[in-house]
Every structure is written in C-alpha cells, then in structure tokens.
Design an enzyme around this catalytic site. Sequence first.
Site, mmCIF file in Angstrom:
data_model
loop_
_atom_site.group_PDB
_atom_site.id
_atom_site.type_symbol
_atom_site.label_atom_id
_atom_site.label_comp_id
_atom_site.label_asym_id
_atom_site.label_seq_id
_atom_site.Cartn_x
_atom_site.Cartn_y
_atom_site.Cartn_z
ATOM 1 N N THR A 96 0.823 -1.218 0.000
ATOM 2 C CA THR A 96 0.000 0.000 0.000
ATOM 3 C C THR A 96 0.855 1.265 0.000
ATOM 4 O OG1 THR A 96 -0.063 -0.220 2.382
ATOM 5 C CG2 THR A 96 -1.977 -1.041 1.188
ATOM 6 N N ARG A 119 21.789 -3.650 4.215
ATOM 7 C CA ARG A 119 22.562 -3.271 3.018
ATOM 8 C C ARG A 119 24.069 -3.422 3.180
ATOM 9 N NH1 ARG A 119 19.566 2.321 1.926
ATOM 10 N NH2 ARG A 119 17.711 1.546 0.889
ATOM 11 N N CYS A 176 18.060 5.217 -2.746
ATOM 12 C CA CYS A 176 17.605 5.799 -4.021
ATOM 13 C C CYS A 176 18.588 6.811 -4.611
ATOM 14 C CB CYS A 176 16.238 6.446 -3.825
ATOM 15 S SG CYS A 176 16.150 7.486 -2.357
ATOM 16 N N GLY A 226 10.713 9.839 -1.204
ATOM 17 C CA GLY A 226 11.615 8.988 -0.417
ATOM 18 C C GLY A 226 11.122 8.822 1.006
ATOM 19 N N HIS A 273 14.386 12.519 -8.013
ATOM 20 C CA HIS A 273 15.557 13.151 -7.382
ATOM 21 C C HIS A 273 16.450 13.753 -8.456
ATOM 22 C CE1 HIS A 273 14.420 11.362 -3.685
ATOM 23 N NE2 HIS A 273 15.386 10.478 -3.515
HETATM 24 P P1 A2P Z 1 0.245 0.278 5.723
HETATM 25 O O1 A2P Z 1 -0.246 1.102 4.564
HETATM 26 O O2 A2P Z 1 -0.708 -0.785 6.122
HETATM 27 O O3 A2P Z 1 0.733 1.125 6.871
HETATM 28 P P2 A2P Z 1 5.338 4.304 2.615
HETATM 29 O O4 A2P Z 1 6.822 4.123 2.472
HETATM 30 O O5 A2P Z 1 4.685 4.892 1.414
HETATM 31 O O6 A2P Z 1 5.032 5.047 3.883
HETATM 32 O O7 A2P Z 1 4.726 2.825 2.784
HETATM 33 C C1 A2P Z 1 5.134 1.935 3.798
HETATM 34 C C2 A2P Z 1 4.538 0.564 3.524
HETATM 35 O O8 A2P Z 1 4.989 -0.322 4.539
HETATM 36 C C3 A2P Z 1 3.027 0.548 3.575
HETATM 37 O O9 A2P Z 1 2.533 -0.402 2.666
HETATM 38 C C4 A2P Z 1 2.767 0.100 4.999
HETATM 39 O O10 A2P Z 1 1.518 -0.524 5.175
HETATM 40 C C5 A2P Z 1 3.866 -0.918 5.150
HETATM 41 N N1 A2P Z 1 4.139 -1.198 6.566
HETATM 42 C C6 A2P Z 1 4.477 -0.323 7.531
HETATM 43 N N2 A2P Z 1 4.634 -0.965 8.711
HETATM 44 C C7 A2P Z 1 4.380 -2.267 8.476
HETATM 45 C C8 A2P Z 1 4.369 -3.451 9.288
HETATM 46 N N3 A2P Z 1 4.681 -3.401 10.586
HETATM 47 N N4 A2P Z 1 4.050 -4.628 8.699
HETATM 48 C C9 A2P Z 1 3.760 -4.681 7.393
HETATM 49 N N5 A2P Z 1 3.758 -3.604 6.565
HETATM 50 C C10 A2P Z 1 4.057 -2.424 7.111
#
Ligand code: A2P
Length: 332
Positions: A9, A97, A126, A157, A239
Amino acid sequence: MQIAVVGATGAVGQEMCSILAQRRVPADCLRLLASARSAGTRVPYAGTDLTVRELTKDALAGVDFALFSAGAETTRAFAKPAAANGTVVIDNSSAFRMDSDVPLVIPEVNPQDAHQHHGLIANPNCSTIIMAVAVWPMHRVNPVRRIIVSTYQAVSGAGAAAMQELRDQTRRVLDGQPVEPKVLPHQSAFNVFSHDSPIDESGYNTEERKMVNETHKMFHDNTIRITATCVRVPVLRAHSESINLTFDQPIRAQKVRDILEAAPGVRVVDDRAGNCFPMSIDAAGQDEVLVGRIRQDRSDPSGCSIALFVCGDQLRKGAALNAIQILNLLTS
Ligand code: A2P
C-alpha cells in the site's frame, strides 16, 4: 512462481505493482501484504482487484520471491525468517545493506553480485542508485578518484504520506492557510531543507553516509573519496543531483558524453542550444536516469574533472524498478 509485495500500500509498493502489471505478471502469482491497518483493502491490479493481507510469517509461506518495501523494522522482523523458509527477499530498506553476506545490487553496475546471495539481496538507497547508474560506466573506462555530490531530493523517499503532505501543504499555502508539518520535520511546500535523516557527530546525515558507503560496496572500491550534501526540495517523485567527478586520468566532456550515450539505464539530455537539461518532471515515471550539463570542470587545471547533472525517478529506478530488475536477474 509466487511473488509477494511487502508494503504493497506504500508509495514504492504501489510502483512495484504497476511495474509487475506492465510486465504481465499474472494476478494469481502475486501476494500483496502490508500492516494490519490495510488488511482487506482492495488494490486494482491489471484489470482486476487484489486484496491486501496482513504481513505475518505465515503470509509469506510458499512465496518464492518477496519484494520488501515496508521500512527497516519490518525487514528486520520478517526477512531472515522468510529467507530461512526458502523465500528470496529483495529488500528496499537499509536494514541489511552493509552486511558483508548480503549483496547490494544495481543490475547495470554489479549484476554478478546478485548471484552470491543467501536468501537476502538489498536494494540500494535511491540517491545512491541514481548517482551510480551515471557514474559507473565512466568509472569502468577511467577510474573515478573523487565524487562531490549535492542532491535535490523529492519527498517520495519519505513515503506516500509525505507526498500527500506536499500536495496538501501546497494547497494550503496558496490559499493563505497556515501549515503544520507532520510527516517531514519541516514545511515541504515552497521550501528546501537539509535531508531529514539523523546527523552524526561529524556533521553528515545518514543519507549522505549511505551514498558514500553503498557506492564503495557496489563499486568494490573503498578508495574513492566521496562527499555528499543531501537536501529535500518540493518535488513529488524524482531526485536530481549535481555531481562533480575527478578521474584518475584527464578526460574530455565529449568522451564522457560518448560513454553515457552508450550506457544502459541512462539517457543523455544535454541540449545547450535550447538550454534544456534533465528535469524532475521529465524523469518522473521514466525508467532511465537522465544525464546532462556535461562539462569540463574548469576549476581543475589537470583536466581530470567533469561536472554533470542527473535526474531519476526515486520510486522507479531509485526503488521499485531496481528491485524488479534484480528479480529478473535471478529468474532469467
Ligand atoms: P500500511 O499502509 O498498512 O501502513 P510508505 O513508504 O509509502 O510510507 O509505505 C510503507 C509501507 O509499509 C506501507 O505499505 C505500509 O503498510 C507498510 N508497513 C508499515 N509498517 C508495516 C508493518 N509493521 N508490517 C507490514 N507492513 C508495514
């Protein structure tokens, strides 16, 4: 083959899904995972809808390749157990990394390293990817001894929420409303500020240190002298970087241009007559790193220094696309 997108997501996860759809990966090969908050969310994919599931150890069972982009903490909790279960993890976070047994890979730079993995491969930072794609082809011809880089980094980012924050703040500023930064530490609309990663006692921030350390690791050369200044600008997803290079031997700007014209993943945009050079709006949504402003650095009388300017899409080549290219390296 089962592929999981972990963080499906998020800004990078969404970009991964769109690239996988473009590459015609069937929906039934794909598992979309995110936090419990998103469980049950429907995400459009290649003309259908896929349901996002909560990331758990079980949710990764039977997955051949997992593309992780859910932050370093999530990677630390789930990547190694998944790898121990036979899943190959390609991780976009900084968690592993610099670990010596984890390859850090840009397919245009060090594809051979990808095959040395033990279940875990790291996708570089990135800004580092965008710089390295442009610098590597020159380094192969005439070793680079010193790099001075200044970044102009998009808010993507910092994730989807930071992108939304820039949109919302821009509207509020234009409407004369006060803004209150919540995702990034400072106002991003109509503003430029030092990168939001922690600063160490030497005065460098984490983003700047990543650019140094990760370049050394991928180029297999710790002797290159690199200094970076990383800055956020009010741009959504591409970027830009001003890069000054000092080579081992004198080099002409035309030679650099010839090398870059033939380099994979690079598009030369260097129209001096039209004053048209790489721009973030042209790089956004594109796969290539745009390179231009290629010129001799006149402040170095040895003739060994070159200045240039690059732009690359942070969400694509800087993250999602690079990860999927690593996946392709392993499966083709
Ligand atoms: P969620 O949307 O349910 O919070 P971005 O970098 O755009 O902020 O997205 C971070 C991604 O990592 C999102 O899909 C978020 O899901 C997911 N995420 C964050 N914390 C967790 C977690 N503890 N377990 C699984 N996915 C996570």
